[in-house]
Enzyme design. Structure first.
Site, mmCIF file in Angstrom:
data_model
loop_
_atom_site.group_PDB
_atom_site.id
_atom_site.type_symbol
_atom_site.label_atom_id
_atom_site.label_comp_id
_atom_site.label_asym_id
_atom_site.label_seq_id
_atom_site.Cartn_x
_atom_site.Cartn_y
_atom_site.Cartn_z
ATOM 1 C CB CYS A 178 -0.949 -0.048 1.188
ATOM 2 S SG CYS A 178 -0.195 -0.510 2.756
ATOM 3 N N GLY A 219 2.948 -0.094 3.757
ATOM 4 C CA GLY A 219 2.914 -1.549 3.828
ATOM 5 C C GLY A 219 2.735 -2.083 5.236
ATOM 6 C CD1 TRP A 220 1.712 1.164 8.367
ATOM 7 C CD2 TRP A 220 3.924 1.207 8.649
ATOM 8 N NE1 TRP A 220 2.087 2.462 8.436
ATOM 9 C CE2 TRP A 220 3.451 2.532 8.620
ATOM 10 C CE3 TRP A 220 5.298 0.986 8.816
ATOM 11 C CZ2 TRP A 220 4.289 3.644 8.748
ATOM 12 C CZ3 TRP A 220 6.115 2.089 8.960
ATOM 13 C CH2 TRP A 220 5.629 3.405 8.922
ATOM 14 C CG ASP A 221 -1.846 1.016 8.473
ATOM 15 O OD1 ASP A 221 -1.793 0.533 9.608
ATOM 16 O OD2 ASP A 221 -1.441 2.159 8.199
ATOM 17 N NE ARG A 241 -2.150 2.977 11.234
ATOM 18 C CZ ARG A 241 -1.320 4.017 11.036
ATOM 19 N NH1 ARG A 241 -1.292 5.026 11.889
ATOM 20 N NH2 ARG A 241 -0.547 4.050 9.964
#
Lengths: 581, 574
Positions: free
Chosen positions: A336, A339-341, A382
């Site tokens: 994305c 690259g961590w969600d 988050r």
């Protein structure tokens, strides 16, 4: 330093009924807000962990007193009314402070003491070993290797020290590729489908801008593709909406140019970003909190929140990946922005669809450790563990958990665990009671000395396995890959999550409890029988005793016939008076 | 009329049958007076045996045909079957949309055959004469004609009440159906009111439906009555006998509630047409509550729109939710449950008697009284008790099944009197079963079977509009009762809920929107595969019974059964 504060004559309003408000005492401990209802026949307690508190609001004075509205991250909403303004204000300011710690050391995990030996605590942290999972996939093999190239976090400071990359990608390729990927998050293996060698890999967006290229990155992708000799091509999936990805090009980021990489098929999937998701959840919760909404209000609100649309988008992406790997035998590289969600959501969902191991207790823990914790999903930001930027908060992990629940609805016999297991995990992601979800990445957890100072959640959950298991589970071999239906009607509103604390809305008789208790009775009988034959060895981790201060959300529920108060169905100003007296 | 006149083509070879989620089958299509049959070519094709379609033609709701002129006829499945090289000038596709909501496609070689088949099905499915319907011809060997018709005599029901109180009596004032053509010959009425008064009160109620006892709440001696609207009219007429009838139910100083299933405004407007409500001045002890429930055309349209939305697999998430909202079906479910709960609450909590009526007293009235009893009375929640409730509160109470269930959600015919009130009731019961999974003795399977049989059946149970018509048509003498078939030991097991345990309490459902779900088992029965849910159900059964796993049905047999008419299982003389 903190002393227990106690306020008497506090009312607790019930959002959904006109039932007489409970009257009781509110206590503030170092870790919890505890409300003891003195008016009930059965002593009823409500425990709210300070870390679970998302917002505290003082509402305008009413005839009953000074209202205090508390919204929790696990979707508990508590509406207290306090008699004295001074008390109300004191509770308010205390809670504001207690619910938003500034330093990591203030988090519950660092003071939580379940009276467990050091040895057992360490065993607990070793319960999940990702190397074992890679071995299960057959790695290392001819094409893939586990490398410690990142041991000093030189390649990427948000990746773990050990990563899985193609053997063909030497150190120069790895380092070169890392310079061309946002935050150095190079393509690494997420899951290898042993049956046909197709792999799911993940990374962040390339720093391609409008025209930049990187030979090593191109070699990296080639190496991934060639690690799956059965397929002439590989997919590169950008999970962002195309417009977002294009906008990133102006900032020197962007997406892969198909012309520069050999034999890739590039595809956008269109999952929205963390800000859209945060707003969507906010709208969903407003719908859940409406006071006696009509069916139309509810459905319109649900639609306008867009929540189920986003859930479906994540699920669609997971299904796409699983199909590419299984049916097309093609490897997939997913990214994305960072690259961590979205990448974590999609990769973990695809693994869950492809591999029954991840649908077991142990497997699901491995999956979360691997795709979320190790790969640097920023739980701390988050989930808003610390007082920080509210724009960093987003329900990315909640969405993943919901996708799993949606799958459970379609495949009731495919998971070893039940809905409560998901809720427990979701609770603890926010509770900061265990070290697993603290910080943002492996390096930070090392710096925080998580492994020395805190406990791991997983052994505690395994200990509660009996109540978290799915009685309908048909075993490891019953279903291999899952192919869920993704038509809109297959996605249901998850009342058990978003209205979890509104017990009146849930089925009044619980099939799960019934089946669990009949199962455990049966097992007791079998145990008794086998005990006669051999003496059982207690396992080391099971000797743990839970602390007495464990929150208790499932307070005693009275007889269901009492849950319905007078006048509930009367509504609409057409209530009726007394009959005969 | 002879059926043979309606059948233009009786058999066609090489017809391809397809249905969502199932492999297509090729075979010989046959039309009989009441059935559409398809038998697959034995040994031929890739099919090993004969997979049959056995469809009751009455079940067909809409026939859509499409013909292709010219060209080669090619069966779509040519992989491993010898290619059909027959040249045909034309072919056609018939889509059959059934009342139970399944959709079948028949590809028929030959345009003429296709048109003939389509018009034969159309003609046979719209035969409106009750006595020409299949139940009058259906003679299964395993059942006797008289079985199951007198399982639930009102006398027996009355005895239960009479053992508690002497306030009620049985009256056969309607023995020749002259007092009220839509009531059964015997009704339960206040003991203090004589037949003469009843007759006079009947003249003041639409269709002669004077207030009768629907349910007696043993716990506190309150009663639920039902009737049609009073004929108050524009001149505010009164009827002393009607006032007396209702007056005797309440002691002095006691209050009763009238639940009118129309809005206050609609009830007022009804006065212009000669109907109306009970004015406070004439019925001082009764307090009126208006709870508008949809019926008639708007309810039928809601059903049609919902089924349309469910079948539209191309819609995205947002359009799905807005269509679910705009069809309003779930709003009707919520309203029906809420009103039934209100009635139950009046009886159980307010300890007050209740009279329920709308206009005719044959639709929403029965919906409310029947649902309230499921909520209040544990004996209505057993398999036998529920059958008794349906007999008493729907069939004998004169819900016009023949009119309301003449067409289902697909029909293109102009709407007449169709309305899915019975389906709405079944949906509400399903909602109860979801919220109280241990409290109903029967399973979802029973509710589905009832829906199917109300719309098209081999049994006479749901035929006609009222008892008078049933007598004229000799339904009880000439057809089999659904209950006789359901209650056979082997059959009955399928309808039982393995989790059932008697619950003596009132089951108060939540009517919050979050608690009300779309009944996927009905509305998506033919659209999505239920394999995994069926497996879960089998697992629940296994756990609940604590026994060995049941012999797993092969997917094949499950599918072939779902395609065919349940009646086919017991049909003789094929």
């Amino acid at each position: 330093p903190h002393h227990v504060r106690c306020v008497e004559n506090v009312k607790l309003l019930d959002r959904y009924t006109n039932r007489k408000a409970a009257n009781g005492t509110l206590y503030l401990t170092a870790t919890h807000l505890i409300y003891v209802d003195a008016s009930a026949e059965v002593r009823k307690e409500i425990w709210i962990l300070h870390h679970h508190i998302a917002t505290v609001e003082k509402l305008p004075l009413t005839t009953a007193g000074y209202p205090l509205l508390i919204h929790c991250k696990n979707f508990h909403v508590a509406h207290f009314v306090i008699g004295q303004e001074r008390d109300c204000h004191e509770v308010y300011t205390s809670l504001l402070k207690l619910s938003q710690p500034v330093k990591s050391e203030e988090l519950y995990a660092f003071s939580y003491n379940p009276k467990m030996s050091k040895e057992n605590r360490e065993i607990g942290w070793k319960l999940i070993d990702l190397k074992v999972d890679y071995q299960r996939m057959g790695i290392p093999n001819d094409y893939w290797e586990i490398t410690d190239v990142n041991k000093d976090y030189e390649v990427c400071n948000t990746y773990p020290p050990e990563i899985v990359v193609p053997r063909a990608a030497n150190k120069a390729v790895v380092i070169g590729s890392s310079r061309f990927r946002s935050r150095g998050r190079i393509p690494v293996l997420s899951y290898l489908y042993k049956e046909n060698n197709a792999a799911i890999c993940r990374c962040s967006q390339p720093l391609s801008g409008f025209s930049a290229r990187c030979l090593e990155d191109e070699q990296m992708l080639q190496a991934i593709r060639e690690a799956n000799p059965g397929s002439p091509f590989m997919y590169v999936v950008d999970t962002r909406p195309k417009l977002n990805a294009m906008a990133n090009r102006a900032a020197g980021k962007g997406y892969e140019n198909e012309d520069n990489y050999d034999n890739i098929r590039f595809k956008f999937i269109g999952i929205e970003n963390i800000h859209v998701m945060r707003n969507s959840l906010q709208k969903l919760l407003e719908v859940c909190e409406m006071k006696s909404p009509s069916m139309s209000d509810f459905l319109t609100g649900l639609e306008n929140s867009g929540w189920l649309r986003h859930i479906k988008a994540v699920m669609d992406a997971g299904v796409f990946l699983a199909k590419a790997v299984k049916d097309e035998k093609a490897s997939v590289l997913v990214h994305c922005s960072d690259g961590w969600d979205r990448t974590a959501q999609v990769c973990s969902l695809a693994s869950l669809l492809l591999d029954p191991f991840y649908r077991t207790f142990k497997g699901f823990m491995v999956l979360i450790e691997k795709e979320w914790i190790a790969m640097g999903h920023k739980f701390s930001h988050r989930c808003g563990h610390l007082d920080g930027d509210p724009k960093e908060v987003s329900p990315v992990f909640t969405q993943f958990i919901e996708c799993v629940w949606q799958l459970m609805q379609q495949f009731p016999c495919a998971f070893e665990f039940n809905e409560r297991f998901l809720l427990e995990i979701h609770d603890h992601v926010y509770s900061c009671q265990f070290g697993n979800f603290l910080g943002t990445c492996h390096k930070e957890r090392e710096d925080l000395k998580i492994f020395e100072k805190t406990h791991s959640l997983w052994p505690f959950l395994l200990q509660k396995k009996q109540e978290l298991r799915n009685p309908l589970y048909r075993g490891f071999t019953a279903y291999k890959e899952l192919q869920p239906n993704t038509l809109p009607f297959s996605f249901q509103f998850w009342c058990g999550m978003y209205n979890r604390f509104d017990k009146g809305m849930h089925p009044k008789q619980c099939v799960l409890d019934h089946l669990l208790s009949s199962m455990s009775q049966k097992m007791k009988l079998e145990d008794n029988a086998s005990e006669l034959e051999n003496v059982k060895q207690p396992s080391s981790c099971c000797a743990v005793v839970l602390a007495a201060a464990e929150p208790c959300w499932h307070s005693t529920v009275p007889q269901h016939s009492r849950l319905i108060p007078r006048g509930q169905y009367a509504g609409g100003g057409q209530g009726f008076g007394r009959g005969r007296s | 009329m002879e059926f043979s006149e309606l059948i233009k083509t009786a058999t066609v070879e090489s017809v391809l049958l397809s249905c969502v989620g199932l492999p297509a089958v090729k075979g010989t299509l046959c039309i009989t007076s009441h059935h559409l049959l398809l038998s697959s070519c034995p040994g031929g094709d890739s099919q090993p045996g004969t997979l049959e379609l056995w469809l009751l033609i009455r079940n067909v709701d809409a026939v859509e045909k499409r013909v292709q002129n010219l060209g080669w006829y090619q069966p779509p499945r040519t992989n491993d079957s010898p290619r059909d090289t027959r040249i045909a000038g034309s072919s056609g596709t018939i889509t059959l949309r059934c009342k139970d909501l399944k959709v079948l496609q028949l590809e028929i070689p030959g345009m003429e055959e296709c048109l003939n088949i389509a018009s034969s099905i159309e003609a046979l499915s719209s035969v409106d004469s009750v006595m020409m319907m299949y139940p009058f011809f259906y003679r299964p060997q395993s059942l006797k004609l008289e079985e199951g018709w007198h399982l639930f005599p009102l006398e027996q029901y009355f005895q239960r009440i009479a053992s508690q109180t002497s306030q009620w009596r049985l009256s056969d004032v309607n023995r020749d159906f002259t007092t009220c053509p839509t009531y059964p010959p015997t009704v339960i009425v206040p003991a203090a009111v004589d037949d003469d008064t009843l007759q006079k009160a009947a003249r003041f109620r639409q269709g002669g439906r004077f207030p009768v006892l629907s349910y007696y709440h043993c716990k506190n001696g309150t009663a639920m009555l039902r009737s049609s609207q009073p004929l108050t009219g524009p001149n505010r007429k009164r009827c002393r006998e009607d006032e007396m009838l209702l007056g005797t139910i309440l002691d002095e100083g006691e209050r009763g509630f009238i639940i009118d299933t129309r809005s206050a405004q609609a009830a007022k407007q009804a006065r212009m047409m000669g109907g109306g409500t009970e004015p406070k001045s004439s019925y001082p002890q009764w307090r009126r509550l208006h709870r508008p429930l949809e019926r008639g055309r708007p309810l039928q349209e809601s059903f049609i729109k919902l089924v349309e939305a469910c079948n539209d697999t191309s819609i995205n998430m947002d359009r799905w939710l807005s269509r679910l909202e705009s069809c309003r079906w779930l709003s009707h479910v919520k309203a029906a449950l809420s009103t039934a709960c209100l009635a139950a609450q009046c009886l159980d909590r307010e300890e007050a008697s209740v009279l329920v009526h709308g206009a005719e007293g044959t639709d929403t009235t029965l919906l409310v009284t029947a649902l309230a009893q499921v909520i209040l009375d544990p004996s209505c929640r057993t398999l036998a008790g529920f059958q008794g409730l349906l007999e008493r509160e729907w069939i004998e109470a004169g819900h016009p099944f023949h009119l309301r269930c003449a067409r289902s959600a697909y029909s293109h015919a102009r709407l007449k009197q169709e309305a899915p009130l019975f389906l709405l009731f079944l949906d509400c019961v399903w909602q109860l079963s979801r919220q109280f999974p241990f409290s109903l003795e029967f399973s979802e399977h029973l509710l589905l079977t009832l829906f199917d049989n109300a719309y098209a059946s081999a049994y006479g149970t749901f035929l006609c509009n009222n008892e008078k018509e049933r007598c004229l048509c000799k339904v009880r003498e000439s057809t089999h009762a659904l209950w006789a078939w359901l209650n056979q030991p082997g059959e009955k097991k399928k309808y039982l809920n393995p989790l059932y345990s008697h619950n003596a309490l009132v089951i108060w459902p939540s009517v919050e929107p979050q608690s009300i779900q779309l009944w996927q088992g009905l509305f998506f029965r033919w659209i999505r595969s239920s394999q995994y849910l069926d497996e879960a159900w089998a697992e629940v059964q296994r756990l609940a019974e604590g026994g060995d796993p049941p012999v797993k049905e092969s997917v094949e047999s499950r599918l072939s059964r779902s395609l065919s008419d349940p009646a086919a299982q017991t049909e003789n003389g094929r």
